[in-house]
Design a protein around this motif. Structure first.
Motif, PDB file in Angstrom:
ATOM      1  N   VAL A 198       0.857  -1.186   0.000  1.00 15.86           N
ATOM      2  CA  VAL A 198       0.000   0.000   0.000  1.00 15.86           C
ATOM      3  C   VAL A 198       0.892   1.236   0.000  1.00 15.86           C
ATOM      4  CG1 VAL A 198      -1.774   1.287   1.245  1.00 15.86           C
ATOM      5  CG2 VAL A 198      -1.815  -1.204   1.276  1.00 15.86           C
ATOM      6  N   ALA A 199       0.480   2.263  -0.733  1.00 10.75           N
ATOM      7  CA  ALA A 199       1.223   3.521  -0.760  1.00 10.75           C
ATOM      8  C   ALA A 199       0.271   4.670  -1.047  1.00 10.75           C
ATOM      9  CB  ALA A 199       2.326   3.482  -1.819  1.00 10.75           C
ATOM     10  N   HIS A 200       0.685   5.870  -0.654  1.00 14.81           N
ATOM     11  CA  HIS A 200      -0.039   7.078  -1.017  1.00 14.81           C
ATOM     12  C   HIS A 200       0.647   7.663  -2.249  1.00 14.81           C
ATOM     13  CE1 HIS A 200      -2.862   7.852   2.403  1.00 14.81           C
ATOM     14  NE2 HIS A 200      -2.096   6.917   2.935  1.00 14.81           N
ATOM     15  N   ASP A 201      -0.071   7.698  -3.361  1.00 11.88           N
ATOM     16  CA  ASP A 201       0.485   8.195  -4.611  1.00 11.88           C
ATOM     17  C   ASP A 201       0.154   9.674  -4.769  1.00 11.88           C
ATOM     18  OD1 ASP A 201       1.696   7.524  -7.338  1.00 11.88           O
ATOM     19  OD2 ASP A 201      -0.198   8.463  -7.900  1.00 11.88           O
ATOM     20  N   CYS A 202       1.087  10.419  -5.357  1.00 14.49           N
ATOM     21  CA  CYS A 202       0.887  11.874  -5.485  1.00 14.49           C
ATOM     22  C   CYS A 202      -0.235  12.229  -6.446  1.00 14.49           C
ATOM     23  CB  CYS A 202       2.186  12.544  -5.916  1.00 14.49           C
ATOM     24  SG  CYS A 202       2.853  11.989  -7.501  1.00 14.49           S
ATOM     25  N   ASP A 203      -0.634  11.314  -7.315  1.00 13.17           N
ATOM     26  CA  ASP A 203      -1.732  11.567  -8.256  1.00 13.17           C
ATOM     27  C   ASP A 203      -3.009  10.827  -7.876  1.00 13.17           C
ATOM     28  OD1 ASP A 203      -0.374  13.292 -10.078  1.00 13.17           O
ATOM     29  OD2 ASP A 203       0.693  11.545 -10.867  1.00 13.17           O
ATOM     30  N   TYR A 204      -2.898   9.563  -7.502  1.00 12.31           N
ATOM     31  CA  TYR A 204      -4.064   8.724  -7.279  1.00 12.31           C
ATOM     32  C   TYR A 204      -4.528   8.661  -5.834  1.00 12.31           C
ATOM     33  CZ  TYR A 204      -3.185   6.907 -11.979  1.00 12.31           C
ATOM     34  OH  TYR A 204      -2.979   6.781 -13.341  1.00 12.31           O
ATOM     35  N   GLY A 205      -3.711   9.126  -4.893  1.00 15.80           N
ATOM     36  CA  GLY A 205      -4.045   8.924  -3.496  1.00 15.80           C
ATOM     37  C   GLY A 205      -3.671   7.512  -3.078  1.00 15.80           C
ATOM     38  N   PRO A 206      -4.374   6.921  -2.102  1.00 17.08           N
ATOM     39  CA  PRO A 206      -4.017   5.578  -1.647  1.00 17.08           C
ATOM     40  C   PRO A 206      -4.234   4.530  -2.737  1.00 17.08           C
ATOM     41  CG  PRO A 206      -5.413   6.686  -0.036  1.00 17.08           C
ATOM     42  CD  PRO A 206      -5.457   7.509  -1.281  1.00 17.08           C
ATOM     43  N   ILE A 207      -3.212   3.735  -2.962  1.00 22.29           N
ATOM     44  CA  ILE A 207      -3.279   2.641  -3.939  1.00 22.29           C
ATOM     45  C   ILE A 207      -2.648   1.409  -3.321  1.00 22.29           C
ATOM     46  CG2 ILE A 207      -3.282   4.104  -6.005  1.00 22.29           C
ATOM     47  CD1 ILE A 207      -0.275   3.593  -6.259  1.00 22.29           C
ATOM     48  N   GLY A 208      -2.931   0.263  -3.905  1.00 21.33           N
ATOM     49  CA  GLY A 208      -2.331  -0.958  -3.390  1.00 21.33           C
ATOM     50  C   GLY A 208      -2.372  -2.071  -4.411  1.00 21.33           C
ATOM     51  N   LEU A 209      -1.619  -3.109  -4.135  1.00 16.36           N
ATOM     52  CA  LEU A 209      -1.690  -4.340  -4.908  1.00 16.36           C
ATOM     53  C   LEU A 209      -2.511  -5.355  -4.121  1.00 16.36           C
ATOM     54  CD1 LEU A 209       1.997  -4.729  -6.199  1.00 16.36           C
ATOM     55  CD2 LEU A 209      -0.010  -4.028  -7.523  1.00 16.36           C
ATOM     56  N   ALA A 210      -3.197  -6.225  -4.835  1.00 15.04           N
ATOM     57  CA  ALA A 210      -4.012  -7.220  -4.160  1.00 15.04           C
ATOM     58  C   ALA A 210      -4.105  -8.480  -5.000  1.00 15.04           C
ATOM     59  CB  ALA A 210      -5.415  -6.677  -3.892  1.00 15.04           C
ATOM     60  N   LEU A 211      -4.073  -9.637  -4.339  1.00 11.19           N
ATOM     61  CA  LEU A 211      -4.364 -10.913  -4.973  1.00 11.19           C
ATOM     62  C   LEU A 211      -5.851 -11.171  -4.799  1.00 11.19           C
ATOM     63  CD1 LEU A 211      -1.509 -13.432  -4.034  1.00 11.19           C
ATOM     64  CD2 LEU A 211      -2.230 -12.765  -6.332  1.00 11.19           C
ATOM     65  N   VAL A 212      -6.569 -11.200  -5.903  1.00  6.28           N
ATOM     66  CA  VAL A 212      -8.034 -11.298  -5.859  1.00  6.28           C
ATOM     67  C   VAL A 212      -8.489 -12.477  -6.710  1.00  6.28           C
ATOM     68  CG1 VAL A 212     -10.201 -10.093  -6.335  1.00  6.28           C
ATOM     69  CG2 VAL A 212      -8.220  -8.809  -5.519  1.00  6.28           C
ATOM     70  N   LYS A 213      -9.505 -13.193  -6.230  1.00  6.08           N
ATOM     71  CA  LYS A 213     -10.062 -14.298  -7.003  1.00  6.08           C
ATOM     72  C   LYS A 213     -10.561 -13.805  -8.351  1.00  6.08           C
ATOM     73  CE  LYS A 213     -11.557 -17.115  -3.058  1.00  6.08           C
ATOM     74  NZ  LYS A 213     -12.737 -17.712  -2.366  1.00  6.08           N
ATOM     75  N   ARG A 214     -10.252 -14.557  -9.378  1.00  6.81           N
ATOM     76  CA  ARG A 214     -10.674 -14.181 -10.728  1.00  6.81           C
ATOM     77  C   ARG A 214     -12.199 -14.093 -10.816  1.00  6.81           C
ATOM     78  NH1 ARG A 214      -7.964 -14.483 -15.774  1.00  6.81           N
ATOM     79  NH2 ARG A 214      -6.182 -15.473 -14.773  1.00  6.81           N
ATOM     80  N   SER A 215     -12.897 -14.946 -10.088  1.00  4.60           N
ATOM     81  CA  SER A 215     -14.358 -14.938 -10.127  1.00  4.60           C
ATOM     82  C   SER A 215     -14.917 -13.624  -9.600  1.00  4.60           C
ATOM     83  CB  SER A 215     -14.915 -16.105  -9.313  1.00  4.60           C
ATOM     84  OG  SER A 215     -14.461 -16.036  -7.963  1.00  4.60           O
ATOM     85  N   ALA A 216     -14.242 -13.005  -8.630  1.00  9.56           N
ATOM     86  CA  ALA A 216     -14.709 -11.736  -8.087  1.00  9.56           C
ATOM     87  C   ALA A 216     -14.522 -10.594  -9.075  1.00  9.56           C
ATOM     88  CB  ALA A 216     -13.969 -11.416  -6.792  1.00  9.56           C
ATOM     89  N   LEU A 217     -13.573 -10.757  -9.988  1.00 11.53           N
ATOM     90  CA  LEU A 217     -13.324  -9.723 -10.983  1.00 11.53           C
ATOM     91  C   LEU A 217     -14.258  -9.854 -12.178  1.00 11.53           C
ATOM     92  CD1 LEU A 217      -9.417  -9.881 -10.947  1.00 11.53           C
ATOM     93  CD2 LEU A 217     -10.884  -8.197  -9.807  1.00 11.53           C
ATOM     94  N   ASN A 218     -15.061 -10.913 -12.176  1.00 10.63           N
ATOM     95  CA  ASN A 218     -15.973 -11.145 -13.303  1.00 10.63           C
ATOM     96  C   ASN A 218     -15.212 -11.146 -14.611  1.00 10.63           C
ATOM     97  OD1 ASN A 218     -18.440 -11.588 -14.597  1.00 10.63           O
ATOM     98  ND2 ASN A 218     -18.821  -9.404 -14.882  1.00 10.63           N
TER      99      ASN A 218
END
Length: 396
Positions: A303-323
């Motif tokens: 997780v990081a605070h980006d100067c353009d996007y604000g808080p961002i992060g990486l995540a491992l997410v189930k493919r089914s949840a991403l439709n």
């Protein structure tokens, strides 16, 4: 004894106060103004102290074949100057180590996060057997330059670097410089001084923000014990991307899983970038649980605070949840709304869990972080064709 970089003595240099799953201990997290440091990436370039990483030197006549037989990258015929990533997998194809690899005239250099060094060095050493190679720690420190113009010249350094590599990734222009550890402070001063490259000092917070946007995982923070290469599409060599996994090379441990997923199916999870609600009273942490509609669908990473996007992060997410079925493209996940349960993951690098009630934080998937549509897998097409023929010509 824990590592502490001499660059922490520079004015404004601030170390991360708490333990973290992100490899950040012992080097500057920022220099008092992390958002300004991020902006400087676009305005002339920054230099980041990544000297907490460890470098392994593999040399000898058999070094190319030795490494090629052990790692996921094709290394048996690369020329000096080659640089890419490589993975060490277990027999089930799960990621054990993630290294950056650079070939010089006389050796290969592999660098890994501080927490992965001992086990990776031990693995390589135990696999020597009768190979004519030497495997040893190199007393080198990594400085990373982000956003420097093409005219940037590491020649401002007094000491000759062991290697200089331009990294192929989705982020801003990145040059990693490996200098002798005793020359680390001199090299840093040369890169930031008015008489040198005049780069802005920036901390690991800046590197983490750019790494997240580039979909570059750090193993302990962003992956878990079940992670396989295809969960991170940027690790797969495809479409001009060198990645860390070469799909047309000889046998190595874990290759069966790589080939099976590549030819027959899709990984059950994907590493994606999240845009995180910045109005929450706390920041989520690596390891926090991600839910959708009340069910667990993933795990938060860096997780990081980006100067353009604000808080961002990486995540491992189930493919089914991403439709995102096999034939869909990035647009499928535009509407995916997720919730992060802050406080449900590991509070520190030792893995202790918080006992506090979780705070729910909204997040959404960045559609540009999803892999492009790759169509049907070759192996699956062949299987379907065989099944079709079986139906057309039933046995008697």
């Amino acid at each position: 004894m824990s590592y502490r970089s001499p660059i922490l003595a520079v004015r404004g240099a601030t170390e991360l106060p708490d333990a973290s799953l992100i490899d950040a201990a012992g080097v500057p997290s920022h220099y008092s103004d992390p958002l300004r440091e991020q902006r400087a990436v676009e305005r002339g370039g920054v230099v980041i102290d990544r000297s907490h990483r460890h470098v392994i030197r593999v040399a000898g006549p058999d070094a190319p074949v030795f490494l090629n037989n052990l790692l996921s990258q094709k290394l048996d015929d690369v020329s000096p100057g080659f640089t890419a990533a490589a993975l060490d997998l277990d027999m089930q194809g799960r990621i054990l180590h993630h290294a950056d690899v650079t070939r010089t005239e006389d050796a290969f250099y592999l660098d890994v996060p501080s927490y992965a060094f001992e086990t990776f060095l031990d693995f390589l050493t135990k696999m020597i057997f009768w190979s004519d190679v030497t495997v040893e720690e190199a007393d080198l420190a990594i400085l990373t330059v982000l956003g420097a113009p093409s005219s940037f010249d590491p020649g401002v350094l007094a000491a000759t670097p062991a290697f200089v590599r331009t990294v192929d990734w989705r982020g801003p222009r990145r040059v990693d410089i490996a200098v002798p550890r005793q020359e680390l402070m001199n090299a840093f001063r040369a890169l930031t001084g008015a008489d040198g490259a005049a780069l802005t000092p920036a901390g690991i917070m800046t590197f983490t923000a750019e790494r997240i946007k580039a979909l570059e995982p750090e193993q302990r923070a962003d992956l878990d014990a079940k992670s396989i290469p295809h969960e991170v599409h940027t690790l797969i060599a495809r479409g001009g991307n060198l990645g860390a996994v070469h799909l047309d090379k000889g046998c190595y441990r874990g290759q069966e899983t790589v080939a099976r997923v590549e030819n027959l199916g899709r990984s059950p999870r994907l590493l994606v970038m999240l845009h995180i609600d910045g109005s929450a009273p706390v920041d989520p942490q690596p390891g926090d649980t991600i839910t959708m509609g009340g069910r667990t669908v993933g795990r938060l990473g860096s997780v990081a605070h980006d100067c353009d996007y604000g808080p961002i992060g990486l995540a491992l997410v189930k493919r089914s949840a991403l439709n995102a079925p096999a034939t869909s493209g990035p647009a499928a996940a535009v509407g995916a709304q997720l919730e992060i349960l802050a406080g449900t993951g590991a509070d520190d690098a030792d893995g202790t869990e918080s006992a506090a009630d979780p705070i729910v934080i909204s997040a959404s998937v960045d559609p540009d972080s999803l892999p492009a549509d790759e169509g049907q897998r070759a192996g699956r097409v062949a299987v379907d064709k065989l099944r079709g023929n079986a139906k057309t010509h039933p046995t008697t």
